[in-house]
Motif scaffolding. Structure first.
Motif, PDB file in Angstrom:
ATOM      1  N   ASN A  19       1.066  -1.195   0.051  1.00 19.51           N
ATOM      2  CA  ASN A  19       0.008   0.092  -0.042  1.00 19.51           C
ATOM      3  C   ASN A  19       0.898   1.131  -0.024  1.00 19.51           C
ATOM      4  O   ASN A  19       1.270   1.837   0.898  1.00 19.51           O
ATOM      5  CB  ASN A  19      -0.945   0.053   1.200  1.00 19.51           C
ATOM      6  N   PRO A  20       0.959   1.752  -1.093  1.00 15.94           N
ATOM      7  CA  PRO A  20       2.214   2.708  -1.105  1.00 15.94           C
ATOM      8  C   PRO A  20       1.721   4.126  -0.758  1.00 15.94           C
ATOM      9  O   PRO A  20       0.513   4.630  -0.995  1.00 15.94           O
ATOM     10  CB  PRO A  20       2.732   2.824  -2.784  1.00 15.94           C
ATOM     11  N   LEU A  21       2.788   4.834  -0.400  1.00 16.42           N
ATOM     12  CA  LEU A  21       2.571   6.357   0.020  1.00 16.42           C
ATOM     13  C   LEU A  21       2.508   7.110  -1.385  1.00 16.42           C
ATOM     14  O   LEU A  21       1.753   8.225  -1.348  1.00 16.42           O
ATOM     15  CB  LEU A  21       3.869   6.902   0.832  1.00 16.42           C
ATOM     16  N   ILE A 110       5.703 -17.279 -21.627  1.00 18.85           N
ATOM     17  CA  ILE A 110       6.831 -16.458 -21.933  1.00 18.85           C
ATOM     18  C   ILE A 110       8.041 -16.740 -21.178  1.00 18.85           C
ATOM     19  O   ILE A 110       8.743 -15.980 -20.961  1.00 18.85           O
ATOM     20  CB  ILE A 110       6.323 -15.069 -21.950  1.00 18.85           C
ATOM     21  N   GLY A 111       7.903 -17.920 -20.835  1.00 20.93           N
ATOM     22  CA  GLY A 111       9.470 -18.601 -20.238  1.00 20.93           C
ATOM     23  C   GLY A 111       9.561 -18.306 -18.582  1.00 20.93           C
ATOM     24  O   GLY A 111       8.334 -17.861 -17.913  1.00 20.93           O
ATOM     25  N   GLY A 112      10.605 -18.395 -17.971  1.00 22.02           N
ATOM     26  CA  GLY A 112      10.662 -18.279 -16.675  1.00 22.02           C
ATOM     27  C   GLY A 112      10.766 -16.887 -15.986  1.00 22.02           C
ATOM     28  O   GLY A 112      11.960 -16.395 -15.807  1.00 22.02           O
ATOM     29  N   LEU A 113       9.467 -16.648 -15.778  1.00 22.85           N
ATOM     30  CA  LEU A 113       9.725 -15.396 -15.063  1.00 22.85           C
ATOM     31  C   LEU A 113       9.642 -15.334 -13.537  1.00 22.85           C
ATOM     32  O   LEU A 113       9.318 -16.239 -12.880  1.00 22.85           O
ATOM     33  CB  LEU A 113       8.174 -14.488 -15.443  1.00 22.85           C
ATOM     34  N   ASP A 114      10.292 -14.450 -12.678  1.00 20.27           N
ATOM     35  CA  ASP A 114      10.530 -14.283 -11.555  1.00 20.27           C
ATOM     36  C   ASP A 114       9.510 -13.523 -10.794  1.00 20.27           C
ATOM     37  O   ASP A 114       9.301 -13.812  -9.537  1.00 20.27           O
ATOM     38  CB  ASP A 114      12.008 -13.915 -11.230  1.00 20.27           C
ATOM     39  N   ILE A 115       9.086 -12.312 -11.156  1.00 22.10           N
ATOM     40  CA  ILE A 115       8.550 -11.308 -10.350  1.00 22.10           C
ATOM     41  C   ILE A 115       7.238 -10.933 -11.225  1.00 22.10           C
ATOM     42  O   ILE A 115       7.132 -10.841 -12.263  1.00 22.10           O
ATOM     43  CB  ILE A 115       9.260 -10.004 -10.305  1.00 22.10           C
ATOM     44  N   CYS A 116       6.163 -10.970 -10.502  1.00 24.54           N
ATOM     45  CA  CYS A 116       4.815 -10.420 -11.109  1.00 24.54           C
ATOM     46  C   CYS A 116       4.404  -9.090 -10.166  1.00 24.54           C
ATOM     47  O   CYS A 116       4.237  -9.330  -8.947  1.00 24.54           O
ATOM     48  CB  CYS A 116       3.813 -11.631 -11.057  1.00 24.54           C
ATOM     49  N   ILE A 117       4.139  -8.011 -10.855  1.00 23.80           N
ATOM     50  CA  ILE A 117       3.735  -6.724 -10.357  1.00 23.80           C
ATOM     51  C   ILE A 117       2.273  -6.468 -10.710  1.00 23.80           C
ATOM     52  O   ILE A 117       2.006  -6.334 -11.896  1.00 23.80           O
ATOM     53  CB  ILE A 117       4.900  -5.555 -10.437  1.00 23.80           C
ATOM     54  N   LEU A 118       1.270  -6.315  -9.963  1.00 20.45           N
ATOM     55  CA  LEU A 118       0.074  -6.135 -10.317  1.00 20.45           C
ATOM     56  C   LEU A 118      -0.243  -4.444  -9.633  1.00 20.45           C
ATOM     57  O   LEU A 118      -0.178  -4.266  -8.456  1.00 20.45           O
ATOM     58  CB  LEU A 118      -0.854  -6.818  -9.481  1.00 20.45           C
ATOM     59  N   VAL A 119      -0.369  -3.610 -10.839  1.00 19.24           N
ATOM     60  CA  VAL A 119      -0.471  -2.445 -10.498  1.00 19.24           C
ATOM     61  C   VAL A 119      -2.313  -2.080 -10.245  1.00 19.24           C
ATOM     62  O   VAL A 119      -2.853  -1.866 -11.214  1.00 19.24           O
ATOM     63  CB  VAL A 119      -0.179  -1.269 -11.510  1.00 19.24           C
ATOM     64  N   GLY A 120      -2.513  -2.317  -8.856  1.00 20.81           N
ATOM     65  CA  GLY A 120      -3.932  -2.345  -8.481  1.00 20.81           C
ATOM     66  C   GLY A 120      -4.346  -3.958  -8.502  1.00 20.81           C
ATOM     67  O   GLY A 120      -3.961  -4.644  -9.314  1.00 20.81           O
ATOM     68  N   VAL A 144       4.905 -12.328  -6.143  1.00 17.43           N
ATOM     69  CA  VAL A 144       3.703 -11.847  -6.651  1.00 17.43           C
ATOM     70  C   VAL A 144       3.733 -10.388  -5.920  1.00 17.43           C
ATOM     71  O   VAL A 144       3.501 -10.613  -4.506  1.00 17.43           O
ATOM     72  CB  VAL A 144       2.627 -12.500  -6.775  1.00 17.43           C
ATOM     73  N   ILE A 145       3.685  -9.474  -6.169  1.00 14.04           N
ATOM     74  CA  ILE A 145       3.299  -7.930  -5.439  1.00 14.04           C
ATOM     75  C   ILE A 145       2.292  -7.218  -6.120  1.00 14.04           C
ATOM     76  O   ILE A 145       2.003  -7.066  -7.149  1.00 14.04           O
ATOM     77  CB  ILE A 145       4.684  -7.094  -5.717  1.00 14.04           C
ATOM     78  N   ILE A 146       1.257  -7.131  -5.129  1.00 17.08           N
ATOM     79  CA  ILE A 146      -0.035  -6.415  -5.435  1.00 17.08           C
ATOM     80  C   ILE A 146       0.169  -4.976  -4.995  1.00 17.08           C
ATOM     81  O   ILE A 146       0.214  -4.786  -3.791  1.00 17.08           O
ATOM     82  CB  ILE A 146      -1.274  -7.134  -4.855  1.00 17.08           C
ATOM     83  N   ILE A 147       0.109  -4.036  -5.755  1.00 13.94           N
ATOM     84  CA  ILE A 147       0.348  -2.616  -5.353  1.00 13.94           C
ATOM     85  C   ILE A 147      -0.996  -2.225  -5.418  1.00 13.94           C
ATOM     86  O   ILE A 147      -1.817  -1.997  -6.492  1.00 13.94           O
ATOM     87  CB  ILE A 147       1.157  -1.916  -6.277  1.00 13.94           C
ATOM     88  N   THR A 148      -1.754  -1.884  -4.310  1.00 19.76           N
ATOM     89  CA  THR A 148      -2.849  -1.321  -4.029  1.00 19.76           C
ATOM     90  C   THR A 148      -3.228   0.158  -4.314  1.00 19.76           C
ATOM     91  O   THR A 148      -2.383   0.822  -4.098  1.00 19.76           O
ATOM     92  CB  THR A 148      -3.550  -1.621  -2.564  1.00 19.76           C
ATOM     93  N   GLY A 149      -4.452   0.540  -4.910  1.00 17.44           N
ATOM     94  CA  GLY A 149      -4.823   1.783  -5.126  1.00 17.44           C
ATOM     95  C   GLY A 149      -5.798   2.359  -4.112  1.00 17.44           C
ATOM     96  O   GLY A 149      -5.788   1.731  -3.230  1.00 17.44           O
ATOM     97  N   GLU A 150      -6.598   3.311  -4.638  1.00 16.71           N
ATOM     98  CA  GLU A 150      -7.313   3.960  -3.634  1.00 16.71           C
ATOM     99  C   GLU A 150      -8.660   3.308  -3.748  1.00 16.71           C
ATOM    100  O   GLU A 150      -9.446   3.794  -2.815  1.00 16.71           O
ATOM    101  CB  GLU A 150      -7.494   5.453  -4.092  1.00 16.71           C
ATOM    102  N   ASP A 151      -8.964   2.287  -4.737  1.00 21.17           N
ATOM    103  CA  ASP A 151     -10.430   1.813  -4.563  1.00 21.17           C
ATOM    104  C   ASP A 151     -10.574   1.133  -3.381  1.00 21.17           C
ATOM    105  O   ASP A 151      -9.746   0.468  -2.817  1.00 21.17           O
ATOM    106  CB  ASP A 151     -10.398   0.607  -5.762  1.00 21.17           C
ATOM    107  N   ALA A 152     -11.819   1.096  -3.067  1.00 20.94           N
ATOM    108  CA  ALA A 152     -12.306   0.432  -1.805  1.00 20.94           C
ATOM    109  C   ALA A 152     -11.959  -1.124  -1.717  1.00 20.94           C
ATOM    110  O   ALA A 152     -11.337  -1.475  -0.526  1.00 20.94           O
ATOM    111  CB  ALA A 152     -13.809   0.510  -1.590  1.00 20.94           C
ATOM    112  N   LEU A 153     -12.066  -1.838  -2.747  1.00 18.04           N
ATOM    113  CA  LEU A 153     -11.370  -3.227  -2.707  1.00 18.04           C
ATOM    114  C   LEU A 153      -9.947  -3.309  -2.396  1.00 18.04           C
ATOM    115  O   LEU A 153      -9.553  -4.330  -1.569  1.00 18.04           O
ATOM    116  CB  LEU A 153     -12.033  -4.106  -3.908  1.00 18.04           C
ATOM    117  N   ASP A 154      -9.319  -2.522  -3.162  1.00 19.49           N
ATOM    118  CA  ASP A 154      -8.005  -2.586  -3.054  1.00 19.49           C
ATOM    119  C   ASP A 154      -7.576  -2.137  -1.536  1.00 19.49           C
ATOM    120  O   ASP A 154      -6.903  -2.932  -0.998  1.00 19.49           O
ATOM    121  CB  ASP A 154      -7.284  -1.461  -3.945  1.00 19.49           C
ATOM    122  N   GLN A 155      -8.047  -1.269  -0.836  1.00 24.90           N
ATOM    123  CA  GLN A 155      -7.818  -0.699   0.377  1.00 24.90           C
ATOM    124  C   GLN A 155      -8.060  -2.056   1.478  1.00 24.90           C
ATOM    125  O   GLN A 155      -7.423  -2.443   2.554  1.00 24.90           O
ATOM    126  CB  GLN A 155      -8.568   0.461   0.896  1.00 24.90           C
TER     127      GLN A 155
END
Length: 218
Positions: A19-21, A110-120, A144-155
């Motif tokens: 939950n980023p600043l 698409i091959g051997g991926l290491d990191i998944c970043i979800l923007v929201g 797997v990194i879920i970067i949450t936004g301002e949406d109610a479900l994200d929060q």
């Protein structure tokens, strides 16, 4: 036929709710650059085509200029040959990161991926697990990194991450006799391996008609 467990290859996988600043896009760019610095192959999922293009461009600008040639956007609006080229470059290692819409959510390895970043948060448990399932497929440890936004479900999930893991994936509803959808699935399946007419899953009226239609076209 009931499929109750996953047979996909997978190493240890970590999930992180962030939950980023700052804005989610700024946090994603910082994480992406850090992953590339450590030679971790990365996929970033965005909610819109515009954000896909912007993050791809911003990540390779200014301080990230050295990564510019190793990052590519990917979305449904690209021509088929452009998408196949990006997929080939990811498989070969020429690209280290792809920033995508849901176009890379299903069906493409698409091959051997290491990191998944979800923007929201994608909106469902199933979509989150599906996108996160793109990493660690070579048996390596992944994140797997879920970067949450301002949406109610994200929060909500940012403050209650345990609830995410307690919930089962949403139930899928399908009509196996929908000939238009069946034909598309059969085409995809046939590109993986030959289809035998006596296979049980191809005995419904809809799939039989779809197979006959495809044979006529072929």
């Amino acid at each position: 036929l009931v499929i109750s467990t996953s047979g996909a290859p997978q190493g240890p996988r970590h999930f992180l709710f962030l939950n980023p600043l700052s804005s989610p896009s700024t946090a994603a760019i910082g994480l992406l650059r850090s992953a590339l610095e450590k030679n971790l192959r990365t996929i970033v999922y965005c909610r819109s085509r515009k954000m896909t293009e912007l993050i791809s461009m911003w990540a390779g600008s200014a301080d990230g200029a050295k990564y510019r040639k190793r990052i590519s956007a990917y979305r449904a609006g690209f021509l088929p040959e452009e998408r196949r080229e990006i997929e080939a470059k990811m498989n070969s290692g020429e690209l280290a990161c792809v920033v995508s819409t849901s176009a890379l959510e299903l069906g493409i390895d698409i091959g051997g991926l290491d990191i998944c970043i979800l923007v929201g948060y994608p909106g469902t448990i199933m979509q989150t697990l599906q996108r996160g399932g793109r990493v660690g497929r070579a048996g390596q440890e992944s994140c797997v990194i879920i970067i949450t936004g301002e949406d109610a479900l994200d929060q909500y999930f940012a403050h209650n991450p345990d609830d995410f893991f307690k919930r089962p994936p949403e139930k899928a509803v399908l009509n196996p006799d929908n000939e238009i959808i069946a034909a598309r699935h059969i085409e995809c399946a046939a590109t993986e391996m030959p289809i035998l007419r006596e296979e049980p899953w191809i005995q419904t009226p809809g799939t039989i008609r779809a197979v006959e239609t495809l044979r006529t076209i072929g």
